[in-house]
Write a protein that holds these residues in place. Sequence first.
Motif, mmCIF file in Angstrom:
data_model
loop_
_atom_site.group_PDB
_atom_site.id
_atom_site.type_symbol
_atom_site.label_atom_id
_atom_site.label_comp_id
_atom_site.label_asym_id
_atom_site.label_seq_id
_atom_site.Cartn_x
_atom_site.Cartn_y
_atom_site.Cartn_z
ATOM 1 N N SER A 21 0.828 -1.225 0.000
ATOM 2 C CA SER A 21 0.000 0.000 0.000
ATOM 3 C C SER A 21 0.854 1.264 0.000
ATOM 4 C CB SER A 21 -0.909 0.027 1.236
ATOM 5 O OG SER A 21 -0.158 0.371 2.385
ATOM 6 N N LYS A 22 2.090 1.167 0.463
ATOM 7 C CA LYS A 22 3.012 2.316 0.622
ATOM 8 C C LYS A 22 2.408 3.380 1.545
ATOM 9 C CE LYS A 22 5.887 0.914 -2.759
ATOM 10 N NZ LYS A 22 6.688 -0.197 -2.321
ATOM 11 N N ASP A 23 1.433 2.981 2.304
ATOM 12 C CA ASP A 23 0.743 3.927 3.189
ATOM 13 C C ASP A 23 1.063 3.578 4.649
ATOM 14 O OD1 ASP A 23 -0.834 5.989 3.870
ATOM 15 O OD2 ASP A 23 -2.744 5.080 3.259
ATOM 16 N N PHE A 24 0.948 4.565 5.541
ATOM 17 C CA PHE A 24 1.347 4.359 6.936
ATOM 18 C C PHE A 24 0.324 4.950 7.893
ATOM 19 C CE2 PHE A 24 5.150 4.459 4.381
ATOM 20 C CZ PHE A 24 5.870 3.375 4.860
ATOM 21 N N PHE A 25 0.325 4.450 9.142
ATOM 22 C CA PHE A 25 -0.362 5.158 10.222
ATOM 23 C C PHE A 25 0.674 5.531 11.273
ATOM 24 C CE2 PHE A 25 -0.717 0.655 11.453
ATOM 25 C CZ PHE A 25 -0.359 0.668 12.794
ATOM 26 N N GLU A 26 0.338 6.546 12.073
ATOM 27 C CA GLU A 26 1.304 7.036 13.067
ATOM 28 C C GLU A 26 0.875 6.607 14.457
ATOM 29 O OE1 GLU A 26 1.089 11.207 12.231
ATOM 30 O OE2 GLU A 26 2.834 11.113 10.904
ATOM 31 N N LYS A 27 1.849 6.305 15.286
ATOM 32 C CA LYS A 27 1.547 5.933 16.674
ATOM 33 C C LYS A 27 2.231 6.921 17.624
ATOM 34 C CE LYS A 27 0.904 3.998 20.585
ATOM 35 N NZ LYS A 27 -0.291 4.350 21.343
ATOM 36 N N TYR A 28 1.430 7.567 18.474
ATOM 37 C CA TYR A 28 1.948 8.544 19.440
ATOM 38 C C TYR A 28 1.929 7.965 20.855
ATOM 39 C CZ TYR A 28 1.809 12.156 15.868
ATOM 40 O OH TYR A 28 2.050 12.880 14.732
ATOM 41 N N LEU A 36 5.994 11.224 18.660
ATOM 42 C CA LEU A 36 5.625 10.249 17.629
ATOM 43 C C LEU A 36 6.553 9.043 17.777
ATOM 44 C CD1 LEU A 36 4.062 9.455 15.064
ATOM 45 C CD2 LEU A 36 5.686 10.828 13.741
ATOM 46 N N LEU A 37 5.982 7.876 18.068
ATOM 47 C CA LEU A 37 6.818 6.701 18.356
ATOM 48 C C LEU A 37 7.236 5.963 17.091
ATOM 49 C CD1 LEU A 37 4.841 5.262 21.409
ATOM 50 C CD2 LEU A 37 6.953 6.598 21.460
ATOM 51 N N GLY A 38 6.455 6.095 16.055
ATOM 52 C CA GLY A 38 6.825 5.398 14.822
ATOM 53 C C GLY A 38 5.714 5.478 13.795
ATOM 54 N N LYS A 39 6.113 5.147 12.560
ATOM 55 C CA LYS A 39 5.123 5.050 11.479
ATOM 56 C C LYS A 39 5.049 3.580 11.083
ATOM 57 C CE LYS A 39 5.316 8.547 8.410
ATOM 58 N NZ LYS A 39 5.992 9.468 7.466
ATOM 59 N N PHE A 40 3.832 3.088 10.929
ATOM 60 C CA PHE A 40 3.629 1.650 10.693
ATOM 61 C C PHE A 40 2.825 1.443 9.422
ATOM 62 C CE2 PHE A 40 4.536 2.243 15.085
ATOM 63 C CZ PHE A 40 5.287 1.145 15.443
ATOM 64 N N PRO A 41 3.156 0.374 8.672
ATOM 65 C CA PRO A 41 2.469 0.153 7.404
ATOM 66 C C PRO A 41 0.982 -0.146 7.563
ATOM 67 C CG PRO A 41 4.096 -1.577 7.842
ATOM 68 C CD PRO A 41 4.218 -0.600 8.938
ATOM 69 N N LYS A 181 -3.493 -1.240 16.301
ATOM 70 C CA LYS A 181 -2.702 -0.100 15.813
ATOM 71 C C LYS A 181 -2.442 0.909 16.938
ATOM 72 C CE LYS A 181 -6.116 2.828 13.388
ATOM 73 N NZ LYS A 181 -6.480 3.479 14.608
ATOM 74 N N ASP A 182 -3.107 0.706 18.087
ATOM 75 C CA ASP A 182 -2.824 1.570 19.245
ATOM 76 C C ASP A 182 -1.603 1.107 20.037
ATOM 77 O OD1 ASP A 182 -4.859 3.392 18.794
ATOM 78 O OD2 ASP A 182 -6.346 2.131 19.784
ATOM 79 N N ALA A 183 -1.069 -0.077 19.745
ATOM 80 C CA ALA A 183 0.152 -0.552 20.421
ATOM 81 C C ALA A 183 0.845 -1.573 19.527
ATOM 82 C CB ALA A 183 -0.208 -1.160 21.777
ATOM 83 N N PRO A 184 1.439 -1.093 18.429
ATOM 84 C CA PRO A 184 1.975 -2.042 17.441
ATOM 85 C C PRO A 184 3.400 -2.548 17.707
ATOM 86 C CG PRO A 184 2.029 0.211 16.577
ATOM 87 C CD PRO A 184 1.442 0.295 17.947
ATOM 88 N N MET A 185 4.182 -1.780 18.481
ATOM 89 C CA MET A 185 5.619 -2.101 18.546
ATOM 90 C C MET A 185 5.912 -3.390 19.301
ATOM 91 S SD MET A 185 7.679 1.429 18.937
ATOM 92 C CE MET A 185 6.905 2.047 20.382
ATOM 93 N N SER A 186 5.166 -3.643 20.369
ATOM 94 C CA SER A 186 5.458 -4.826 21.194
ATOM 95 C C SER A 186 5.266 -6.106 20.391
ATOM 96 C CB SER A 186 4.563 -4.834 22.438
ATOM 97 O OG SER A 186 4.836 -3.712 23.228
ATOM 98 N N GLY A 187 4.240 -6.147 19.555
ATOM 99 C CA GLY A 187 3.995 -7.334 18.720
ATOM 100 C C GLY A 187 5.134 -7.535 17.729
ATOM 101 N N TYR A 188 5.605 -6.415 17.198
ATOM 102 C CA TYR A 188 6.739 -6.462 16.273
ATOM 103 C C TYR A 188 7.954 -7.099 16.964
ATOM 104 C CZ TYR A 188 10.393 -4.719 13.150
ATOM 105 O OH TYR A 188 11.456 -4.625 12.301
#
Length: 498
Positions: A21-28, A36-41, A181-188
Amino acid sequence: MQTTVTTYKNILGGTQKESASKDFFEKYNPADKTELLGKFPKSNQKDLDEAVGEAKKAFEVWRYTPAPKRAEVLYRAAQITLDEKEELAQILTKEAGKPIAEARGEIQEVIDTYLFFAGEGRRIYGLTGQSELQNKSIITIRQPIGICGLISAWNFPSAVPSWKIAPALISGNVVILKPSKDAPMSGYKLVENLYKAGLPKGCASVLFGSGEFGDLIVRHPDIKVISITGSTEVGKMVYETCGRMLKKCALELGGKNAIIALEDANQDLLLEGVLWGAFGTAGQRCTSTSRLIIQRSSWTDSFLEKLVSTAEKLIVGNGLNEKTQVGPLITASHRDTVHGFTERAKKEGGKVLCGGRVLTGSEHDKGNFYEPTIITDIKPNMELACSEVFGPVLAVIPVNNFEEAINVANNVEYGLSLSIYTKDINLAMQAADKFESGIVYINAPTIGAECGGAAAFGGWKNTGNGTREGGVMALDTYTQYKTIYIDYSNKLQRAQID
Ligand code: NAD
């Protein structure tokens, strides 16, 4: 000073990959909305099809890898998680807001889960039984099902995915995880660490996205098992789709948990239990104590006064500060939802004993903070007594006796965790028998579930569909039975009914 923001990729079959998709969402950070903690696909169907393709290939190898060998990956993942415990806890606190001590506890839960299910790799027991015929044996074994779609809530972004991943993998399945999408980093980090631990390529993917993407996972015909943790509203939609596709589905949904305090309760224990049950994780646990059903007695008023004065002293702030006891709510809109419950409870006749306001000023202006709130004079049919708030709001419901307390405790659509404080063993055991919930605590708050052995986790009624996470029962979601008859009589023999 401008800091660089990490742009994350999916982990697709073991390799980092951008979304088509080349699109992202942002997580704060919910404690500091400027961070801003990161941008996620924003993953799409193409990403999913690719992950499924990788998973299919991996399944054919992983399912035939001996389970004790599969267990070695989980043992190593447990060690890696232990080595990185502090770093992982900090990530968790930043994205989910919970105080750092709680985040460390959650990472420990991941370690315990991996160790428990690694142990299961030496068991995964089936059954042997007696045949109705001579010289014939019957054995029933568990076999893996295939690709499992794992969809998780934001509030336990490490522990809850590990409760799904570990039993799925140890049973020989392969997994595709979609964190909230409210807490994506831990799963990563979970999936990244499984590969560091030697998981073969393709056995796990983590794909980011919203509920819409979750729906694509649920509908994918090659994904044979869905396990979702989230709200009852979403669970119902997922179950409907799985039902139409005859897909195995495990649901872990909302709760409206209660502590019953009888007149003979140990008040010191009760105070601690109610305080942490209600305000730990800012009330954002599926097991949070959101109702105190208290028997009217000579000490009710003085107890409530003490509870209020202790709650008012709780330190609310950024969870990275070691002194913080209550963190932020996950988003500003969720904080507004929580405040709405308080306002409506007041209109219905509830009396606010403390809190009830959005916290502002100094560091509170940066995040989504809400005062620990206690509202009394709540009647059993009021909204605050029945609906899940998922925030730091405790409804106090005074009752006259044990029977009334049990009826009120059961008077909700949910059935996750109920507790009773009493010194009377007869009443404690009667409550345990009568409670309509998957989990019961005696002289302990409604929170603090474990994952091992006999400790199955899950709810009754609208909290789930009878499946369980944690404990050996979790294997039921990720395995299917096969019954094998062995006839060594060397002659034609038939049971009466085939
Ligand atoms: P949510 O229902 O909004 O989302 C949960 C997950 O489902 C997210 O990953 C989301 O993207 C996904 N999703 C949303 N719509 C979907 C759809 N149509 N198809 C497939 N996936 C979809 O819940 P949340 O706000 O993340 O979490 C809070 C809720 O989770 C609360 O109700 C809480 O009680 C519950 N919860 C339950 C347990 C449990 O074990 N019973 C544990 C933690 C949280």
